[in-house]
Scaffold this active site. Structure first.
Site, PDB file in Angstrom:
ATOM      1  N   ASP A 219       0.861  -1.176   0.000  1.00  0.00           N
ATOM      2  CA  ASP A 219       0.000   0.000   0.000  1.00  0.00           C
ATOM      3  C   ASP A 219       0.901   1.231   0.000  1.00  0.00           C
ATOM      4  O   ASP A 219       1.976   1.191  -0.593  1.00  0.00           O
ATOM      5  CB  ASP A 219      -0.970  -0.019   1.179  1.00  0.00           C
ATOM      6  CG  ASP A 219      -2.304   0.656   0.833  1.00  0.00           C
ATOM      7  OD1 ASP A 219      -2.259   1.725   0.196  1.00  0.00           O
ATOM      8  OD2 ASP A 219      -3.364   0.130   1.181  1.00  0.00           O
ATOM      9  N   HIS A 294      10.657   0.279 -12.210  1.00  0.00           N
ATOM     10  CA  HIS A 294      10.742  -0.984 -12.946  1.00  0.00           C
ATOM     11  C   HIS A 294       9.684  -1.938 -12.406  1.00  0.00           C
ATOM     12  O   HIS A 294       9.495  -2.058 -11.194  1.00  0.00           O
ATOM     13  CB  HIS A 294      12.123  -1.627 -12.789  1.00  0.00           C
ATOM     14  CG  HIS A 294      13.245  -0.823 -13.342  1.00  0.00           C
ATOM     15  ND1 HIS A 294      13.461  -0.663 -14.694  1.00  0.00           N
ATOM     16  CD2 HIS A 294      14.227  -0.113 -12.725  1.00  0.00           C
ATOM     17  CE1 HIS A 294      14.521   0.093 -14.885  1.00  0.00           C
ATOM     18  NE2 HIS A 294      15.003   0.448 -13.703  1.00  0.00           N
TER      19      HIS A 294
END
EC number: 3.2.1.171
Length: 532
Positions: A219, A294
């Site tokens: 989160d 990435h």
């Protein structure tokens, strides 16, 4: 440590490429931890605490605080402690909390395990850079329970710092900064379960510098909430996380002058996510600079109709004066989730958005294409519409099938290969010494006394710091002059009360200048989770 601003004239003359700081003034405690310890040291062992992982630390910690709250240092020595009754430490002034041990949750109440409120001139740190809170959240999560306690919360705290500390496996949120002012948070590692609702750092405050932090969860990595003003977030390592963001934003949103710089995001839900659904108010003067990503589901995402949040009513939160600069890397699947998705409210279109030097490309070798999509968004770059008549419009999408030049970006050696799940104990990590490719942390870890830390060009000239010898007893603390020091720190022994701005952490002393920045003129399958 105390950080002092320089005049705009000094900034411009010394570093012409930098403009006014995102911070509005000095941050950090007013007095050093060693000064506080010399006033009085309250060792929890003297109040009945035992490092046996069984005896409740709560009452001894509260008693030690009561004796040192008006000036002094509360000391939790190395060892393993149990916390079964939460500690609410209220009304302190000129005090510090040095936690060199590991605190294990053994209680089951809700709320906050350590709650510090209505305090000023405060510092929380570990002199060994290994002090930690272990929430053992998996004991809740394995049974699908998500309403357990938070680990650490600061409320209405001014002139403070939190550093060289580790937070692990919170049953709920890890660290919240609620209505705080003039603070610095740095050199931390936060490691949580792979599920929504286990936020890393949430901040709704004024004039706070957050830097050199690693977060693992699913989160919020480091997220700004409303109301907030003059927040600077730098050198953040979202290592298999939810990613950084703003929100959820609702009624009467009041956010301004926020900078995120040097943000590295690996295998996360997003690199930057601004989320709302209806609401009112505004968020303005936002800079998102030097982002590398990435393996993330989303890259830059504004969603003003976020389905995981119930509608707040109103025309929507107005977003303006936003700059994205120097974004590089790759996204997981650009054909499904493009690197730029901007959805602004029909009733409050976004405007003055600038996207420049943005180069990202898809990792999906089977579909070598990606899209950029904008709705109700005005500015310069990619799918943004130009013009000063900011009326609502349907989404416009551009699809490209060739990689942009310059998208290749560095990775981090510590990129996680897997998450930590939610059903087993999560190991306590060490705080890393690198949080963004090529960037040296502003402050060396206190455990690395003789190491070197990067000094910004903007620093007041001065003589080197004078360091006195430290003694081994808690009450007899070392002293040091509070003047800016050169980049190389002086080595010393570790002792209670030894803190940043002296010898253990930041090498700058109390004259360190504020860093500057332009003033803008779920799970592995990346499930989004709604909360707050």
């Amino acid at each position: 440590m105390r950080i002092n601003t320089l005049s705009l004239f000094s900034l411009v003359s010394l570093v012409p490429t930098l403009a006014l700081a995102s911070l509005s003034g000095s941050v950090g405690p007013l007095t050093s931890a060693s000064t506080k310890a010399a006033t009085k040291t309250c060792n929890v062992l003297d109040y009945g605490a035992k490092a046996d992982k069984t005896t409740d630390l709560g009452p001894p910690l509260a008693s030690a605080f009561a004796d040192c709250k008006s000036g002094g240092l509360v000391y939790v020595p190395s060892g393993d402690y149990a916390l079964s009754t939460w500690a609410k430490l209220s009304g302190g002034k000129a005090w510090a909390l040095q936690i060199d041990g590991t605190i294990y949750r053994t209680g089951t109440d809700g709320g906050n395990m350590i709650f510090i409120e209505h305090s000023s001139d405060f510092e929380l740190f570990s002199s060994t850079s290994s002090g930690a809170m272990q929430g053992l959240g998996y004991e809740y999560h394995k049974d699908n329970k998500w309403s357990g306690p938070r680990l650490l919360r600061l409320y209405d705290v001014t002139d403070f710092s939190v550093h060289d500390f580790i937070l692990v496996d919170a049953p709920a949120f890890h660290f919240s900064l609620d209505t705080c002012t003039n603070g610095e948070v740095y050199n931390m590692a936060i490691r949580g379960g792979n599920h929504g609702g286990l936020d890393g750092v949430d901040v709704w405050s004024t004039n706070v510098w957050i830097h050199d932090i690693e977060v693992t969860n699913k989160d919020e990595c480091v997220t700004v909430k409303s109301p907030s003003k003059n927040i600077l977030v730098e050198n953040i390592y979202c290592n298999w996380s939810g990613g950084c963001g703003m929100g959820s934003l609702g009624k009467d949103t009041d956010i301004s002058d926020i900078t995120y710089r040097n943000i590295y995001t690996w295998n996360s839900n997003n690199m930057m996510f601004i989320k709302s659904n209806g609401g009112s108010g505004s968020a303005t003067n936002l800079l998102f600079e030097n982002f590398i990503g990435h393996g993330n589901a989303y890259s830059f995402d504004i969603d003003s109709y976020w389905a995981s949040m119930s509608s707040q009513g109103g025309n929507g939160v107005e977003l303006s004066n936003i700059t994205l600069r120097n974004w590089k890397g790759t996204e997981e699947n650009g054909a499904s989730r493009g690197p730029i998705k901007i959805v602004c409210p029909d009733g409050a279109p976004c405007y003055d958005i600038t996207i420049e030097d943005f180069a990202m490309w898809t990792e999906d070798s089977s579909r070598q294409r990606q899209w950029y999509s904008c709705r109700n968004a005005y500015g310069t770059g990619f799918c943004l519409k130009s013009g000063s008549n900011h009326v609502a419009y349907e989404a416009t999408t551009t699809t490209v099938s060739s990689a942009p030049s310059g998208y290749s970006a560095a990775t981090m050696a510590a990129d996680l290969k897997t998450d930590f799940g939610i059903t087993a104990s999560i190991p306590i990590p060490t705080i890393p010494t690198s949080f963004y490719p090529g960037a040296t942390p502003y402050s060396a870890l206190m455990a690395n006394k003789g190491s070197t830390a990067k000094v910004r060009a903007v620093v007041a000239p001065s003589k080197p710091t004078t360091v006195a010898a430290a003694t081994s007893t808690p009450a007899e603390q070392q002293t040091s002059t509070s003047t800016p020091a050169p980049a190389v720190e002086q080595p010393s022994q570790q002792s209670p009360g030894q803190s940043a701005g002296e010898v253990g952490g930041c090498p700058f002393g109390n004259g360190r200048s504020v860093p500057t920045g332009p003033p803008r003129a779920g799970h592995r399958h990346h499930q989004r989770h709604g909360h707050h």
